[in-house]
Design a protein around this motif. Structure first.
Motif, PDB file in Angstrom:
ATOM      1  N   ARG A 186       0.861  -1.187   0.000  1.00  0.00           N
ATOM      2  CA  ARG A 186       0.000   0.000   0.000  1.00  0.00           C
ATOM      3  C   ARG A 186       0.897   1.236   0.000  1.00  0.00           C
ATOM      4  NH1 ARG A 186      -5.039  -0.834   2.834  1.00  0.00           N
ATOM      5  NH2 ARG A 186      -5.531   1.315   2.278  1.00  0.00           N
ATOM      6  N   ILE A 187       0.516   2.217  -0.780  1.00  0.00           N
ATOM      7  CA  ILE A 187       1.266   3.471  -0.885  1.00  0.00           C
ATOM      8  C   ILE A 187       0.620   4.513   0.028  1.00  0.00           C
ATOM      9  CG2 ILE A 187       1.906   5.361  -2.448  1.00  0.00           C
ATOM     10  CD1 ILE A 187       3.405   2.731  -2.985  1.00  0.00           C
ATOM     11  N   TYR A 188       1.471   5.202   0.788  1.00  0.00           N
ATOM     12  CA  TYR A 188       0.954   6.273   1.643  1.00  0.00           C
ATOM     13  C   TYR A 188       1.890   7.472   1.614  1.00  0.00           C
ATOM     14  CZ  TYR A 188       4.260   4.823   5.286  1.00  0.00           C
ATOM     15  OH  TYR A 188       5.398   4.531   5.985  1.00  0.00           O
ATOM     16  N   LEU A 189       1.289   8.627   1.825  1.00  0.00           N
ATOM     17  CA  LEU A 189       1.990   9.901   1.847  1.00  0.00           C
ATOM     18  C   LEU A 189       2.745  10.012   3.164  1.00  0.00           C
ATOM     19  CD1 LEU A 189       2.238  12.715   0.451  1.00  0.00           C
ATOM     20  CD2 LEU A 189       0.141  13.341   1.622  1.00  0.00           C
ATOM     21  N   VAL A 190       4.053  10.165   3.091  1.00  0.00           N
ATOM     22  CA  VAL A 190       4.846  10.229   4.318  1.00  0.00           C
ATOM     23  C   VAL A 190       5.188  11.672   4.704  1.00  0.00           C
ATOM     24  CG1 VAL A 190       7.096   9.858   3.208  1.00  0.00           C
ATOM     25  CG2 VAL A 190       6.764   9.159   5.543  1.00  0.00           C
ATOM     26  N   ARG A 191       5.375  12.537   3.687  1.00  0.00           N
ATOM     27  CA  ARG A 191       5.632  13.961   3.963  1.00  0.00           C
ATOM     28  C   ARG A 191       5.373  14.775   2.712  1.00  0.00           C
ATOM     29  NH1 ARG A 191      10.361  11.791   3.499  1.00  0.00           N
ATOM     30  NH2 ARG A 191      10.488  11.195   5.668  1.00  0.00           N
ATOM     31  N   ILE A 192       5.063  16.039   2.932  1.00  0.00           N
ATOM     32  CA  ILE A 192       4.850  16.974   1.833  1.00  0.00           C
ATOM     33  C   ILE A 192       5.392  18.329   2.271  1.00  0.00           C
ATOM     34  CG2 ILE A 192       2.483  17.436   2.605  1.00  0.00           C
ATOM     35  CD1 ILE A 192       1.745  17.773  -0.395  1.00  0.00           C
ATOM     36  N   SER A 193       6.125  18.980   1.377  1.00  0.00           N
ATOM     37  CA  SER A 193       6.654  20.300   1.725  1.00  0.00           C
ATOM     38  C   SER A 193       6.260  21.301   0.652  1.00  0.00           C
ATOM     39  CB  SER A 193       8.169  20.261   1.915  1.00  0.00           C
ATOM     40  OG  SER A 193       8.814  19.833   0.740  1.00  0.00           O
ATOM     41  N   PHE A 194       5.949  22.499   1.112  1.00  0.00           N
ATOM     42  CA  PHE A 194       5.470  23.575   0.252  1.00  0.00           C
ATOM     43  C   PHE A 194       6.374  24.782   0.441  1.00  0.00           C
ATOM     44  CE2 PHE A 194       1.822  21.196   1.841  1.00  0.00           C
ATOM     45  CZ  PHE A 194       1.041  20.972   0.703  1.00  0.00           C
TER      46      PHE A 194
END
Length: 101
Positions: free
Chosen positions: A29-37
């Motif tokens: 399963r793929i999951y979002l671990v971090r996002i930077s803006f």
């Protein structure tokens, strides 16, 4: 990538204004671990993130491993992952960068 930014998959979008990292679980399963803006910083979701369903996870891996990335297909899956986890991400950043409908 630096040791402090470990992930299985790395995506940059919007001319480098947004960086999105994904991991794959043992059951694929793929999951979002971090996002930077740009202008907001980095939002770490880690184990709190909700993963894509098995079908979308399979599609994500297939798309990301292609030589010629289908931008539209990946965009749909990224937006789905962001939508699923919007309560863990800065709402104003999501809206500003158009990552939610």
């Amino acid at each position: 990538m630096p040791e402090t930014r470990k992930a299985d998959y790395y995506l940059g979008c919007l001319d480098g204004s947004v960086f999105i990292d994904f991991n794959r679980t043992k059951d694929n399963r793929i999951y979002l671990v971090r996002i930077s803006f740009d202008g907001y910083g980095c939002c770490n979701l880690e184990e709190r993130a909700k993963g894509l369903n098995p079908e979308d996870s399979k599609r994500f891996v297939e798309e990301i491993e292609k030589k010629d990335l289908n931008q539209k297909a990946i965009e749909v899956l990224v937006k789905k992952a962001v939508e699923m986890n919007k309560e863990l991400i800065w709402a104003d950043a999501i809206v500003e960068y158009g990552l939610i409908e």
